[in-house]
Write a protein that holds these residues in place. Sequence first.
Motif, PDB file in Angstrom:
ATOM      1  N   MET A 222       0.818  -1.210   0.000  1.00  0.00           N
ATOM      2  CA  MET A 222       0.000   0.000   0.000  1.00  0.00           C
ATOM      3  C   MET A 222       0.855   1.264   0.000  1.00  0.00           C
ATOM      4  O   MET A 222       0.517   2.248  -0.665  1.00  0.00           O
ATOM      5  N   SER A 223       1.958   1.235   0.743  1.00  0.00           N
ATOM      6  CA  SER A 223       2.826   2.418   0.764  1.00  0.00           C
ATOM      7  C   SER A 223       3.422   2.695  -0.613  1.00  0.00           C
ATOM      8  O   SER A 223       3.658   3.845  -0.977  1.00  0.00           O
ATOM      9  N   GLU A 224       3.636   1.641  -1.386  1.00  0.00           N
ATOM     10  CA  GLU A 224       4.234   1.794  -2.719  1.00  0.00           C
ATOM     11  C   GLU A 224       3.210   2.137  -3.796  1.00  0.00           C
ATOM     12  O   GLU A 224       3.578   2.682  -4.852  1.00  0.00           O
ATOM     13  N   HIS A 225       1.924   1.833  -3.549  1.00  0.00           N
ATOM     14  CA  HIS A 225       0.935   1.969  -4.619  1.00  0.00           C
ATOM     15  C   HIS A 225      -0.234   2.906  -4.305  1.00  0.00           C
ATOM     16  O   HIS A 225      -1.157   3.023  -5.105  1.00  0.00           O
ATOM     17  N   ILE A 226      -0.200   3.590  -3.176  1.00  0.00           N
ATOM     18  CA  ILE A 226      -1.338   4.404  -2.786  1.00  0.00           C
ATOM     19  C   ILE A 226      -1.607   5.545  -3.771  1.00  0.00           C
ATOM     20  O   ILE A 226      -2.748   5.984  -3.940  1.00  0.00           O
ATOM     21  N   ARG A 227      -0.581   6.004  -4.475  1.00  0.00           N
ATOM     22  CA  ARG A 227      -0.756   7.122  -5.400  1.00  0.00           C
ATOM     23  C   ARG A 227      -1.238   6.669  -6.786  1.00  0.00           C
ATOM     24  O   ARG A 227      -1.465   7.517  -7.665  1.00  0.00           O
ATOM     25  N   ALA A 228      -1.375   5.376  -6.995  1.00  0.00           N
ATOM     26  CA  ALA A 228      -1.895   4.884  -8.275  1.00  0.00           C
ATOM     27  C   ALA A 228      -3.388   5.184  -8.373  1.00  0.00           C
ATOM     28  O   ALA A 228      -4.044   5.512  -7.387  1.00  0.00           O
TER      29      ALA A 228
END
Length: 293
Positions: A222-228
């Motif tokens: 989630m920390s790596e993909h929350i801005r997707a």
Amino acid sequence: MPTVAQSFEQFMQDLELREGENREAQRQERVVFDALRHHLSPRESILSGSYGRNTAIRPLHDIDLFLIFTTDSSGNGKVLQPQEFLERVAQALRKEFRGKQPRLQNRSVNIEFSGTGIGFDVVPAFEDLRQPGIYWIPDMRLGQWIRSNPRKHIAACDEANRKAMQRLKPLIKAIKRWNQLQGKPVPSFLLEVMAYEGIASFQPESHPSVYAQGMAHLFQFMSEHIRADWKDPAGLGPPVNAGVGEGHLQQGQQRLSGASRKAARALELERRVDMPGANELWRELLGTDYPVR
């Protein structure tokens, strides 16, 4: 001193809604539905949102109540603008529940009940006459009606949980508790939708607690993909993170990154058989309901 696996099992059980909470939620749902029938004549109700998907945590607060209306409910044979219809729902609730102050939200009207502590986010909807099962709900921020289908949201969650061997919903509830303790920097439904995809790449090891590994994996994902851009699981409405400000996304990413680092340290301590140290770190993340002794 319990193992991490034992502590997680107890913690997950403590997050589950009690039978009395479920009975009271269903009773109050009928009260609200019957009250609105006197004014706006909804033809059907669906307990949707996290309660409907079985990802709500205790203590139970707001429940999404999806009310399906006919076009005649507008009073003139036409569907009103989103804010106009939400105001009509609020007015009807105000008449039926004296002393209550229904509150307009972006896509719903919130009404809280004293005593039980359970409130409802009433989401008015009109079924698409050309596409049965597809519903139009108001969005004040966009100033228009958008498509939705809570039953498809439930089905998407159930399918992801099935593929994860029934482990996903408990993990979602645990992350919701973490999010709650953080002041809810990440919208709850966004957490869920990210978890549906994040769990697909989860490959547990043999030693540390599976739930602990799952939490660490989801925090990192989630920390790596929350801005997707996260699409509506029903494939109908706007992206789940539409309208979430950049500042909120940045804050959410920072909190998730911090949780990911702490979870990774907890896993390492568990591998070293330092159960007290690992459990204390999980307690820092998940709050005092997480048992350490």
